[in-house]
Design a protein around this motif. Structure first.
Motif, PDB file in Angstrom:
ATOM      1  N   UNK A   1       2.194 -40.315  22.257  1.00  0.00           N
ATOM      2  CA  UNK A   1       1.797 -41.544  21.462  1.00  0.00           C
ATOM      3  C   UNK A   1       0.244 -41.717  21.604  1.00  0.00           C
ATOM      4  N   UNK A   2      -0.543 -41.397  22.654  1.00  0.00           N
ATOM      5  CA  UNK A   2      -1.866 -41.707  22.921  1.00  0.00           C
ATOM      6  C   UNK A   2      -2.407 -40.685  23.991  1.00  0.00           C
ATOM      7  N   UNK A   3      -3.528 -40.937  24.209  1.00  0.00           N
ATOM      8  CA  UNK A   3      -4.297 -40.255  25.315  1.00  0.00           C
ATOM      9  C   UNK A   3      -4.986 -41.446  26.172  1.00  0.00           C
ATOM     10  N   UNK A   4      -4.577 -41.450  27.530  1.00  0.00           N
ATOM     11  CA  UNK A   4      -5.098 -42.534  28.471  1.00  0.00           C
ATOM     12  C   UNK A   4      -6.438 -42.337  28.665  1.00  0.00           C
ATOM     13  N   UNK A   5      -7.351 -43.188  28.377  1.00  0.00           N
ATOM     14  CA  UNK A   5      -8.694 -43.005  28.844  1.00  0.00           C
ATOM     15  C   UNK A   5      -9.372 -44.396  29.418  1.00  0.00           C
ATOM     16  N   UNK A   6      -8.917 -45.273  29.518  1.00  0.00           N
ATOM     17  CA  UNK A   6      -9.427 -46.465  30.199  1.00  0.00           C
ATOM     18  C   UNK A   6      -8.625 -47.517  30.618  1.00  0.00           C
ATOM     19  N   UNK A   7      -9.036 -48.227  31.823  1.00  0.00           N
ATOM     20  CA  UNK A   7      -8.112 -49.529  32.386  1.00  0.00           C
ATOM     21  C   UNK A   7      -9.085 -50.327  32.388  1.00  0.00           C
ATOM     22  N   UNK A   8      -8.494 -51.756  32.409  1.00  0.00           N
ATOM     23  CA  UNK A   8      -8.985 -52.971  32.732  1.00  0.00           C
ATOM     24  C   UNK A   8      -8.793 -53.190  34.252  1.00  0.00           C
ATOM     25  N   UNK A   9      -9.733 -53.181  35.196  1.00  0.00           N
ATOM     26  CA  UNK A   9      -9.569 -53.415  36.548  1.00  0.00           C
ATOM     27  C   UNK A   9     -10.851 -54.023  37.330  1.00  0.00           C
ATOM     28  N   UNK A  10     -10.447 -55.344  37.798  1.00  0.00           N
ATOM     29  CA  UNK A  10     -11.562 -55.783  38.942  1.00  0.00           C
ATOM     30  C   UNK A  10     -11.854 -54.985  40.058  1.00  0.00           C
ATOM     31  N   UNK A  11     -10.704 -54.477  40.398  1.00  0.00           N
ATOM     32  CA  UNK A  11     -10.767 -53.768  41.665  1.00  0.00           C
ATOM     33  C   UNK A  11     -11.040 -52.344  41.629  1.00  0.00           C
ATOM     34  N   UNK A  12     -10.701 -51.745  40.463  1.00  0.00           N
ATOM     35  CA  UNK A  12     -10.853 -50.114  40.245  1.00  0.00           C
ATOM     36  C   UNK A  12      -9.523 -49.645  40.242  1.00  0.00           C
ATOM     37  N   UNK A  13      -8.372 -50.364  40.776  1.00  0.00           N
ATOM     38  CA  UNK A  13      -7.087 -49.854  40.668  1.00  0.00           C
ATOM     39  C   UNK A  13      -6.120 -50.453  39.575  1.00  0.00           C
ATOM     40  N   UNK A  14      -4.915 -49.974  39.330  1.00  0.00           N
ATOM     41  CA  UNK A  14      -4.232 -50.473  38.556  1.00  0.00           C
ATOM     42  C   UNK A  14      -3.809 -51.897  38.545  1.00  0.00           C
ATOM     43  N   UNK A  15      -4.038 -52.717  37.377  1.00  0.00           N
ATOM     44  CA  UNK A  15      -3.341 -54.069  37.405  1.00  0.00           C
ATOM     45  C   UNK A  15      -2.537 -54.447  35.963  1.00  0.00           C
ATOM     46  N   UNK A  16      -2.089 -53.065  35.625  1.00  0.00           N
ATOM     47  CA  UNK A  16      -1.162 -53.395  34.584  1.00  0.00           C
ATOM     48  C   UNK A  16      -1.751 -53.259  32.874  1.00  0.00           C
ATOM     49  N   UNK A  17      -3.027 -52.931  32.957  1.00  0.00           N
ATOM     50  CA  UNK A  17      -3.805 -52.928  31.487  1.00  0.00           C
ATOM     51  C   UNK A  17      -4.337 -51.665  31.454  1.00  0.00           C
ATOM     52  N   UNK A  18      -4.027 -50.842  30.782  1.00  0.00           N
ATOM     53  CA  UNK A  18      -4.537 -49.226  30.416  1.00  0.00           C
ATOM     54  C   UNK A  18      -4.642 -49.243  28.869  1.00  0.00           C
ATOM     55  N   UNK A  19      -5.498 -48.385  28.478  1.00  0.00           N
ATOM     56  CA  UNK A  19      -5.709 -48.001  26.905  1.00  0.00           C
ATOM     57  C   UNK A  19      -5.475 -46.728  26.780  1.00  0.00           C
ATOM     58  N   UNK A  20      -5.057 -46.228  25.707  1.00  0.00           N
ATOM     59  CA  UNK A  20      -4.664 -45.015  25.150  1.00  0.00           C
ATOM     60  C   UNK A  20      -5.409 -45.032  23.734  1.00  0.00           C
TER      61      UNK A  20
END
Length: 525
Positions: free
Chosen positions: A276-295
């Motif tokens: 359904x999509x290609x993972x390309x970016x995340x929103x993260x103040x720390x550089x790690x996963x915080x549950x917000x990714x964009x495809x």
């Protein structure tokens, strides 16, 4: 029987296990993990026709995992002078060595350890030495990708392969294959690689129709986070149509399946095993996963990927206008019923839009009869056409809607997009001209030297004009579409707006060589 860990070690292991069990915390407290059955006992979900028994994702993961690959990238990096062992010194912001006294410690340091004063050499000699320095291919990045055909085409992100000189595609079973770069599209952050599949049975996956994807649907992310190839995470679709400021064609699917560095270019699957999509970016103040990714949505990606495979590049239609959102104030100022469409700030010189008659201040409300909601909507719409396509652009101008026929051009490359402009004015103000106050607008103005517009000489503190970003030196070119060369012209335009029942006026403002529109509220007295 295995011996129990020593007491200190056992305490550390128990503490680590407890930390893993904690999902999150903050001012509202700590949330801890509950098993699926316990959750099911507490909450009763109404059964619908779409509801099915949850058996996990193992079957779909087993089916699609062989199509997901890791992508390793190397690039040619130039070795620094007198530094064949890879150890270098860099002092950013320091003055050139030639500016230091001959007996300065840094001069002695570089003579002893650097061979000579690099900055003191003649430019020609230094440039020649720079060209002759050996280059070495070194790892520069890694990401994820996936096969879309049995003949070895791999989709990934442009930022994964950017500046690479060689590429290695690592299969699910650890096999490494050399990859060849087919093409890239930086504007959408997509790229295609090709590997030789002769003698191999390559499994591949298909793109889904992402228009059927709903917020709340399950989604699986498979990729190579932190180099841990073949990692699977699950979540749901959190939102559609996200604009994250990555480019003019932003239309991302937001997911909460954990995505981290290295997942870039990897697929996001639905439960049918379709991309359904290609993972390309995340929103993260720390550089790690915080549950917000964009495809990147599959439908848009599949069209671009097909074009890249066909000829290695993307050709998009080009209208050639600078656009901005239509705010409530702007809609009020021009008499538009709703704040929608795309405001033309300035047509690019000799562009298809300019030659067809689109003007600064026009609001593009439709293309070929299809409504334009905002600038992003217009950008995506125009990019979907081939160059030389004839379209009808509907613009709102002077209170009416007008249709303009335009033959689109070819979208220039990014380095060709800079708008040509005349030399900047050294001094737009005319000291000999008397300044005039526009008290209702919070401005003081004086005629421009060339007779075109009014130069703002002062902006009243805490005024609407200051809030809108107007400042001394800006030039007011037009008010509600009428050229202004005196304070009286502005007053006349303001009076006409009030008589027409409007509570704001739209100013076309020039700052240096850029133009924009500012809506200022007005009132009688």
């Amino acid at each position: 029987m295995a011996q129990k860990p020593s007491t200190p070690l056992r305490r550390r292991l128990l503490a680590a296990a407890g930390a893993v069990a904690i999902l999150g915390g903050g001012a509202a407290g700590i949330s801890t993990y509950q098993s699926m059955p316990a959750f099911a006992d507490q909450v009763t979900v109404p059964t619908t026709e779409r509801s099915t028994a949850f058996d996990g994702f193992a079957d779909v993961v087993e089916r699609v995992s062989p199509a997901v690959v890791s992508v390793r990238v190397k690039s040619n990096r130039q070795l620094t002078s007198n530094n064949q062992n890879g150890f270098s010194f860099e002092f950013r912001g320091m003055p050139g060595l030639e500016q230091l006294p001959e007996d300065h410690p840094f001069r002695r340091f570089f003579r002893e350890f650097g061979g000579q004063d690099d900055d003191a050499r003649p430019n020609r000699e230094r440039d020649r030495a720079e060209r002759d320095r050996p280059r070495r291919e070194r790892p520069s990045g890694q990401g994820s990708g996936f096969f879309i055909s049995e003949d070895g085409y791999v989709v990934t992100n442009n930022h994964v392969v950017e500046n690479g000189s060689s590429y290695t595609v690592v299969l699910d079973d650890g096999t490494e294959l050399d990859g060849k770069l087919v093409g890239t599209d930086p504007r959408t952050d997509l790229a295609v690689l090709k590997v030789d599949t002769e003698g191999r049975d390559i499994q591949f996956v298909k793109f889904a129709d992402d228009s059927k994807v709903r917020v709340g649907d399950w989604v699986l992310a498979i990729g190579n986070p932190f180099g841990l190839g073949g990692s699977v995470t699950a979540g749901i679709v959190s939102a559609r149509g996200r604009d994250i400021g990555a480019g003019p064609y932003d239309d991302f699917i937001q997911i909460d399946a954990p995505v981290n560095r290295g997942n870039s270019g990897g697929p996001a699957f639905n439960t049918a095993g379709e991309v359904i999509g290609i993972n390309t970016a995340i929103f993260s103040p720390s550089g790690g996963n915080v549950g917000i990714a964009f495809a990147i949505p599959a439908t848009a990606a599949s069209r671009i990927v097909d074009d890249l495979i066909d000829d290695g590049s993307i050709e998009r239609g080009w209208l050639g206008v600078q656009i901005a959102p239509v705010s409530d104030d702007i809609a009020e100022a021009v008499g538009l019923d709703m704040a929608e469409g795309a405001l033309v700030q300035q047509p690019t010189e000799k562009s298809p839009g300019a030659q067809a008659g689109i003007e600064a201040g026009d609001i593009i409300v439709a293309v070929n009869g299809e409504k334009i909601d905002d600038p992003r909507s217009l950008s995506r719409k125009i990019a979907g056409f081939e160059p030389d396509t004839e379209i009808t652009v509907s613009v709102f101008r002077d209170g009416d809607t007008k249709d303009i026929d335009v033959q689109l051009g070819l979208m220039p490359k990014p380095d060709e997009m800079a708008m040509s402009s005349g030399p900047a004015q050294e001094d737009s103000q005319a000291p000999e001209q008397a300044s005039s106050s526009l008290d209702d607008l919070g401005l003081t103005v004086t005629p421009a030297e060339d007779g075109e517009g009014l130069v703002i000489t002062e902006v009243e503190a805490d005024s609407d004009a200051e809030d809108k970003g107007l400042s001394a030196g800006d030039i007011i070119l037009k008010v509600n579409g009428q050229a202004v060369n005196s304070a009286e012209d502005v007053t006349d335009a303001t009076d006409k707006a009030l008589e027409g029942g409007r509570r704001a006026v739209l100013m076309q403002v020039k700052t240096n060589d850029a133009q924009r529109f500012v809506a200022l509220p007005v009132s009688r007295g």
